[in-house]
Design an enzyme around this catalytic site. Structure first.
Site, short mmCIF file in Angstrom:
data_model
loop_
_atom_site.label_atom_id
_atom_site.label_comp_id
_atom_site.label_asym_id
_atom_site.label_seq_id
_atom_site.Cartn_x
_atom_site.Cartn_y
_atom_site.Cartn_z
N CYS A 73 11.58 -7.25 -24.40
CA CYS A 73 11.24 -6.36 -25.51
C CYS A 73 12.20 -6.56 -26.67
O CYS A 73 11.79 -6.63 -27.83
CB CYS A 73 11.29 -4.90 -25.05
SG CYS A 73 9.68 -4.11 -24.96
N ARG A 133 24.79 -4.79 -6.03
CA ARG A 133 24.89 -4.34 -4.64
C ARG A 133 24.58 -5.48 -3.67
O ARG A 133 25.24 -5.63 -2.64
CB ARG A 133 23.94 -3.16 -4.41
CG ARG A 133 24.06 -2.55 -3.02
CD ARG A 133 25.42 -1.90 -2.84
NE ARG A 133 25.70 -1.52 -1.45
CZ ARG A 133 26.17 -2.37 -0.54
NH1 ARG A 133 26.40 -3.64 -0.85
NH2 ARG A 133 26.44 -1.95 0.69
N CYS A 191 26.93 -7.33 -0.58
CA CYS A 191 26.56 -7.63 0.80
C CYS A 191 26.75 -9.12 1.10
O CYS A 191 27.25 -9.49 2.16
CB CYS A 191 25.10 -7.25 1.07
SG CYS A 191 24.90 -5.63 1.85
#
Lengths: 124, 257
Positions: free
Chosen positions: B110, B214, B218
């Site tokens: 956008c 996140r 991991c």
């Protein structure tokens, strides 16, 4: 160090020497070296944070011989191809390893022997 | 004896292979694995640190940007109406980009095409703020990933990556989040790994962060080389995770330990 799997065990010490159980205990409870307590629990009353993904290490020395413990650490996949336990002393069959750990086993031969020596002291 | 032992090993491996995806009725948001204090922090807007980010995002929504001096609001108007449920539909195939994009990438498309404004960097304060503001409008809405043939390849890749072992520790997402959720990893409860609260405020980070951040955590824990921000691998994983959580309520901005 080369090793020879016989049945469900590796009979000979990887270093030719017995390991040091005191050092082995330190490795087992370490969150950076052995990582064991991420998944296992065990007879470590001072360790607050222990895992439940794998069997307790209590009595490991009663259940398994030195040679059986050694193979379970070196490459548990030989006994159960789908085990979630990492192979601590082989390099093959792993992908996308972080550069800082590439071409390194999780523990070295002396550390494997130290852990084997310690686990064999865990008797019921 | 030997045959018996061999059979045992065989049976064990069959069981492990069949450890399966979580049944719809058993799915639980990470919220349910948290302590009451952290839950209260999320639920109360005045104590949820992510709401500061949402407020920043609301200001950005109204601010004219780029060569055309257009704000998000110039085209989209009232976000509470027009953005409701939008974040719950991403990642999605974007015809202009010709590929599956996540919410952050959609915001940047956008900016590029309609505002003539520079793209915002991954994990930048402004992109997290705008994403959090847009995602906030979907709070309580069910995740609704479209059944779109153009996303099928990405979805398949995401599923494969979720189940693929990697890193020095040779683990997969599925080993923890499908097969062992609810267990303790070093004393910490393993959640099911649902993406329904992003971007979220993580106490461990003391900051807002994206799902990709996140996932990188991991992967570093698995001693794997993390995928790059915005990589096709991460978009595919995000898509699979959202599909896996289809119908679960959005919580953005969530709080997690």
């Amino acid at each position: 160090m080369p090793f020879k799997v016989e049945g469900d065990a590796i009979q000979r010490s990887l270093t030719g020497q017995p390991g040091d159980p005191t050092e082995g205990r330190r490795i087992v409870i370490s969150r950076q070296t052995g990582l064991c307590l991420l998944c296992h629990s065990g007879p470590f009353p001072d360790e607050r944070f222990q895992g439940t993904l794998a069997p307790s290490l209590a009595g490991a020395g009663t259940r398994w011989t030195l040679g059986q413990l050694r193979l379970r650490l070196v490459d548990g996949r030989r006994l159960n191809p789908d085990t979630i336990m990492p192979s601590y002393y082989v390099l093959d069959g792993v992908v996308r390893v972080a550069p800082s750990f590439a071409a390194k086993t999780i523990l070295n031969a002396a550390q494997i022997e130290d852990v084997v020596a310690f686990l064999s002291t865990l008797r019921d | 004896m030997k045959i018996g032992a061999a059979l045992c090993v065989l049976l064990l491996s069959v069981i492990a292979v069949h450890a399966a995806e979580i049944a719809t009725a058993d799915r639980k948001s990470g919220f349910e694995f948290m302590g009451r204090d952290t839950q209260a922090m999320q639920t109360d807007d005045t104590s949820n640190p992510g709401m500061l980010n949402v407020l920043d995002g609301g200001a950005l929504w109204e601010r004219p940007e780029g060569a055309d001096k257009k704000a998000c609001a110039s085209c989209h108007g009232d976000a509470s109406q027009r953005m409701k449920g939008v974040a719950a539909r991403y990642p999605a195939f974007d015809a202009t980009a010709g590929q599956v994009v996540d919410l952050g990438q959609r915001i940047n498309l956008c900016r590029r095409d309609h505002q003539k404004a520079p793209e915002l960097a991954y994990e930048s304060r402004d992109l997290l703020a705008l994403s959090a503001f847009v995602a906030r409008q979907s709070r309580g809405q069910p995740i609704a990933i479209a059944d779109d043939a153009r996303s099928a390849n990405a979805l398949m890749q995401g599923r494969k990556l979720f189940n693929e072992r990697m890193g020095q520790l040779n683990l997969s997402c599925a080993i923890c989040h499908d097969d062992n959720w609810g267990q303790k990893l070093g004393g910490t409860s393993i959640p099911q790994g649902h993406p329904n609260g992003y971007p979220l405020y993580r106490l461990e980070w003391q900051a807002m962060g994206s799902l990709q951040r996140r996932l990188r955590n991991c992967m570093i824990g698995m001693r794997a080389e993390p995928f790059s921000y915005g990589s096709s691998e991460f978009i595919a994983l995000e898509l699979f995770l959202m599909q896996r959580a289809q119908g679960m309520a959005m919580e953005s901005p969530a709080v997690r330990p």
